[in-house]
Design an enzyme around this catalytic site. Structure first.
Site, PDB file in Angstrom:
ATOM      1  N   CYS A  45       0.835  -1.204   0.000  1.00 16.25           N
ATOM      2  CA  CYS A  45       0.000   0.000   0.000  1.00 16.25           C
ATOM      3  C   CYS A  45       0.872   1.257   0.000  1.00 16.25           C
ATOM      4  CB  CYS A  45      -0.953   0.074   1.170  1.00 16.25           C
ATOM      5  SG  CYS A  45      -2.185  -1.206   1.199  1.00 16.25           S
ATOM      6  N   ARG A  66       6.347  -0.920  -3.918  1.00 14.90           N
ATOM      7  CA  ARG A  66       5.914  -1.388  -2.603  1.00 14.90           C
ATOM      8  C   ARG A  66       5.019  -2.632  -2.721  1.00 14.90           C
ATOM      9  NH1 ARG A  66       6.536   2.332   1.589  1.00 14.90           N
ATOM     10  NH2 ARG A  66       4.758   1.541   2.719  1.00 14.90           N
ATOM     11  N   TRP A  80      -2.506  -3.228  -1.669  1.00 15.88           N
ATOM     12  CA  TRP A  80      -2.133  -4.648  -1.624  1.00 15.88           C
ATOM     13  C   TRP A  80      -3.168  -5.298  -0.729  1.00 15.88           C
ATOM     14  CZ3 TRP A  80      -0.345  -8.658   1.547  1.00 15.88           C
ATOM     15  CH2 TRP A  80       0.385  -9.667   0.908  1.00 15.88           C
ATOM     16  N   ASN A 118      -2.761   3.603   4.395  1.00 17.55           N
ATOM     17  CA  ASN A 118      -1.745   2.549   4.426  1.00 17.55           C
ATOM     18  C   ASN A 118      -1.651   2.083   5.861  1.00 17.55           C
ATOM     19  OD1 ASN A 118       0.509   0.916   4.264  1.00 17.55           O
ATOM     20  ND2 ASN A 118       1.962   2.624   4.202  1.00 17.55           N
ATOM     21  N   GLY A 119      -1.868   0.799   6.099  1.00 19.01           N
ATOM     22  CA  GLY A 119      -1.804   0.271   7.464  1.00 19.01           C
ATOM     23  C   GLY A 119      -2.963  -0.670   7.702  1.00 19.01           C
ATOM     24  N   GLU A 164      19.122 -18.112   0.447  1.00 24.09           N
ATOM     25  CA  GLU A 164      18.859 -16.850  -0.243  1.00 24.09           C
ATOM     26  C   GLU A 164      18.786 -17.076  -1.756  1.00 24.09           C
ATOM     27  OE1 GLU A 164      17.750 -14.156   0.502  1.00 24.09           O
ATOM     28  OE2 GLU A 164      18.341 -12.730  -1.030  1.00 24.09           O
ATOM     29  N   LYS A 219      15.529 -16.154  -3.949  1.00 25.36           N
ATOM     30  CA  LYS A 219      15.643 -15.175  -5.041  1.00 25.36           C
ATOM     31  C   LYS A 219      15.069 -15.742  -6.325  1.00 25.36           C
ATOM     32  CE  LYS A 219      16.646 -12.510  -3.589  1.00 25.36           C
ATOM     33  NZ  LYS A 219      16.112 -11.516  -2.864  1.00 25.36           N
ATOM     34  N   GLU A 251      11.202 -16.321  -6.139  1.00 26.09           N
ATOM     35  CA  GLU A 251      10.309 -15.165  -6.069  1.00 26.09           C
ATOM     36  C   GLU A 251      10.151 -14.434  -7.401  1.00 26.09           C
ATOM     37  OE1 GLU A 251      11.312 -12.366  -2.894  1.00 26.09           O
ATOM     38  OE2 GLU A 251      13.430 -12.430  -3.376  1.00 26.09           O
ATOM     39  N   HIS A 276      17.972 -37.509   4.133  1.00 29.48           N
ATOM     40  CA  HIS A 276      16.975 -37.902   5.131  1.00 29.48           C
ATOM     41  C   HIS A 276      15.547 -37.645   4.656  1.00 29.48           C
ATOM     42  CE1 HIS A 276      20.121 -38.814   7.937  1.00 29.48           C
ATOM     43  NE2 HIS A 276      20.645 -37.611   7.778  1.00 29.48           N
ATOM     44  N   LYS A 322       7.108  -5.196  -1.376  1.00 30.12           N
ATOM     45  CA  LYS A 322       8.453  -4.872  -0.890  1.00 30.12           C
ATOM     46  C   LYS A 322       8.459  -4.700   0.630  1.00 30.12           C
ATOM     47  CE  LYS A 322      12.763  -3.473  -1.550  1.00 30.12           C
ATOM     48  NZ  LYS A 322      13.676  -4.598  -1.813  1.00 30.12           N
TER      49      LYS A 322
HETATM   50  C1  G6P Z   1       9.274  -8.982   1.912  1.00 31.57           C
HETATM   51  C2  G6P Z   1      10.210  -8.798   0.734  1.00 31.57           C
HETATM   52  C3  G6P Z   1      11.512  -9.560   0.971  1.00 31.57           C
HETATM   53  C4  G6P Z   1      12.132  -9.124   2.291  1.00 31.57           C
HETATM   54  C5  G6P Z   1      11.166  -9.304   3.457  1.00 31.57           C
HETATM   55  C6  G6P Z   1      11.678  -8.631   4.718  1.00 31.57           C
HETATM   56  O1  G6P Z   1       8.786 -10.274   1.949  1.00 31.57           O
HETATM   57  O2  G6P Z   1       9.596  -9.235  -0.460  1.00 31.57           O
HETATM   58  O3  G6P Z   1      12.422  -9.307  -0.081  1.00 31.57           O
HETATM   59  O4  G6P Z   1      13.299  -9.854   2.520  1.00 31.57           O
HETATM   60  O5  G6P Z   1       9.914  -8.664   3.154  1.00 31.57           O
HETATM   61  O6  G6P Z   1      11.717  -7.254   4.507  1.00 31.57           O
HETATM   62  P1  G6P Z   1      12.572  -6.246   5.349  1.00 31.57           P
HETATM   63  O7  G6P Z   1      12.213  -4.900   4.805  1.00 31.57           O
HETATM   64  O8  G6P Z   1      12.147  -6.416   6.778  1.00 31.57           O
HETATM   65  O9  G6P Z   1      14.005  -6.583   5.147  1.00 31.57           O
END
Ligand code: G6P
Length: 622
Positions: free
Chosen positions: A2, A27, A76, A102-103, A495, A499, A502, A518, A617
């Site tokens: 949002c 965002r 969102w 937003n919130g 990671e 990556k 996503e 296992h 984001k």
């Molecule tokens: C969302 C983003 C990720 C990020 C995570 C934590 O899920 O898509 O890329 O790692 O939030 O975000 P932050 O801002 O707390 O690092």
């Protein structure tokens, strides 16, 4: 997650709002809308990409008229699916108030019941419609806008940043916030309002930060800010640190690509930031850099008092926590526990005296991390945050803060902020080891030197941009990809898998090399792609044996390894080599080919790597 924008004054309101919303796209959102001040309000909403909203706005005759005030929103979906009726702005029942939010309003259900008892009915499933009607309810009662906003502020639980217009007041834009970001920009005969400064940076860089629980009124020439006691606050404007260049893609195709390429610089900036905060001791210099406790806003004594560390974070920041654990336990011999922030509160956490809780977050807004941090504080823990966004909620809530120097990160999938989080973890571990007397001056010096060589080595790894292409082509049609690693390599493989999944929507999982047999090995069949990470000399032999186990069951194996780690090249379809560094810091190099792999696979599949579906984001809901 949002984004809100607002504008009042001389300018093309409609275009300013739409341009602001484009800047906030990163965002994450699934519908959008604008409201322009007219009698009645002119409103347009659309589901899907901003392009849909833009098309509707262009097609609307009403929108082509001149307007001097308006608000806009990217939503969102949380309360209610992505639909036009749930999209913002939301209009009150008597059509006297319109707002964007937003919130999350946590007590919306009880407020809704109260309003229904007062005769209010609702057209959407959102918590926001409850807020706008509550404002209208108080406004109709008191006939005083500010008084109504203060009454509502007392009633609302949860988080909000609102931009609000009243039918009665054609010249004033109102706003209020609690725990959701909001910033004001001052233009020539105009004021801007947004969740993030990037929304209006093309017009002005003169800003007014807005504190929690403040209420604002903005007109063409005036700004009034009121604190929670209703007193007017005098505040001078400042200049935003962010530059226009930082929010444009420049010569790059995508923000993700730009941000990967920025990594040598931002990692270096983070290392330097950790040196330049020296207050008592002389600052380090290029030949003999020295990290300072003060960069973490802590003292040596604060570090000495740490007996355990608990990391709480989400997503990639959580993965950075695993790297911090490995490095910290190895160097400082202080136990580190890494927990998903979303689980922490519900695991009946036990925190010991002397345990430092570290929240890692790029945005500093993530609701799960913030909630976990508040819980840790309630339990009496000392808290440190490693955050990228200055003055964000998580930074403000923590006792101590370290600011990573990644600059604004626009692509949803984090790259440069993650790399800076790794650097912050190394520096923290080194300082802790030093404070605890676990490493000698000589070791400290040599590890520091090694860290300062990292940006140059990351620079060398930028060549993977093209080098990764053949591997990306081989992987793009896979349904499942497995990532293997031991120790630090496992932390980085988590990671790498995140990556890739996503932004390419390929199912990827990372497994500790030793754990595969296992259970998960049953998924391996002819041609299953397996990417092995090999950077830890003493673990490489074992990891290679695990790779052999899958290879002999038909897996197609790929290696990403550090120079000097010996492998039988013919066992691997591709074999990518990163430069040699201290094994503890190897993750900072291994991650580069993994980032490029995700980026290229996403492009090859025709996706937009900057805006993966369903993702946001900053995740500001729990
Ligand atoms: C969302 C983003 C990720 C990020 C995570 C934590 O899920 O898509 O890329 O790692 O939030 O975000 P932050 O801002 O707390 O690092």
């Amino acid at each position: 997650m949002c984004g809100i924008v607002g504008f009042v004054g001389q300018g093309n309101t409609k275009d300013i709002l739409l341009a602001g919303l484009s800047r906030l796209e990163y965002r994450g959102y699934d519908s959008a809308g604008i409201a322009l001040y007219s009698q009645p309000f002119t409103m347009v909403k659309a589901v899907g990409k901003l392009e849909e909203l833009k098309k509707k706005v262009s097609a609307s005759k009403d929108c082509q008229l001149p307007y001097s005030m308006g608000i806009g929103h990217t939503r969102w979906a949380t309360h209610g699916k992505a639909s036009e009726k749930n999209a913002h702005p939301h209009l009150s029942m008597h059509k006297e108030v319109v707002l964007v939010h937003n919130g999350i309003i946590e007590n919306f259900a009880e407020l809704k019941t109260f309003l229904q008892e007062q005769g209010y009915s609702f057209y959407s499933d959102t918590d926001t419609e409850v807020a706008v009607n509550l404002i209208e309810y108080y406004y109709r009662k008191d006939k005083d806008i500010l008084k109504a906003l203060f009454s509502v502020q007392k009633e609302l639980k949860g988080s909000y940043a609102f931009a609000i217009m009243f039918q009665e007041d054609a010249k004033t834009l109102y706003a209020m916030r609690k725990d959701s970001p909001l910033i004001v920009g001052k233009g020539e005969n105009a004021f801007y309002l947004a969740s993030d400064v990037s929304a209006f940076l093309d017009y002005t860089n003169e800003i007014y930060p807005v504190e929690n629980r403040e209420i604002l009124s903005l007109s063409e020439k005036e700004i009034h800010i009121y604190n929670k006691n209703g007193e007017e606050v005098k505040r001078s404007s400042t200049i935003a640190e962010l530059s226009q260049r930082q929010i444009h893609k420049g010569e790059y195709l995508h923000f993700m690509e730009k941000e990967i390429f920025e990594q040598p610089k931002v990692v270096k900036d983070t290392l330097l930031y950790a040196c330049n905060q020296e207050n008592e001791e002389p600052a380090g210099n290029a030949e003999n850099p020295k990290f300072s406790y003060e960069a973490f806003s802590m003292t040596e004594k604060d570090f000495q008092e740490i007996s355990r560390v608990r990391v709480i974070a989400c997503g990639s920041a959580y993965h950075a926590g695993w790297v911090l654990k490995s490095v910290c336990e190895s160097l400082a011999r202080v136990p580190v526990q890494v927990e998903l922030a979303s689980e922490f509160r519900y695991n009946h956490p036990i925190l010991e005296k002397g345990e430092l809780v570290i929240s890692i977050s790029q945005s500093g807004e993530t609701a799960d991390t913030l909630a976990a941090l508040k819980e840790a504080k309630k339990l009496g823990a000392k808290t440190l945050s490693i955050v990228n966004v200055k003055g964000s909620a998580i930074a403000r809530e923590s006792d101590f803060v370290f600011y990573t120097q990644a600059g604004p990160e626009i692509a949803v999938a984090t790259t440069k902020a993650y790399s800076c989080q790794l650097a912050a973890g190394y520096i923290f571990s080194l300082l802790l080891a030093k404070a605890k007397g676990k490493i000698s001056k000589e070791e400290t010096r040599s590890l520091t030197e090694e860290l300062f060589l990292l940006p140059g080595k990351i620079q060398q790894c930028l060549s993977f941009d093209q080098e990764i292409l053949p591997m990306a082509k081989e992987l793009k049609d896979a349904d499942n990809i497995f990532f293997l690693g031991r120790g630090l390599d496992w932390a980085i493989s988590m990671e790498g898998a995140l990556k890739l999944k996503e932004i390419s929507y390929i199912h990827c999982e990372s497994y500790s090399s030793g754990e595969l047999k296992h259970g998960t090995i049953s998924l391996i069949e002819k041609g299953s792609p397996v990417i092995g990470l090999l950077s830890q000399e003493e673990l490489a032999g074992k990891s290679i044996s695990n790779i052999h186990e899958v290879r002999s069951r038909g897996a197609k194996c790929f290696a990403i390894r550090m120079e000097d780690i010996a492998i039988e090249e013919e066992d691997f379809a591709h074999n990518l080599i990163v430069p040699k560094t201290h094994p503890l810091f190897a993750g900072s190099l291994l991650v580069l080919p993994l980032q490029f792999l995700s980026y290229q696979v996403s492009l090859l599949k025709g996706f937009d790597p900057d805006k993966p579906r369903n993702l946001a984001k900053s995740v500001t809901v729990e």
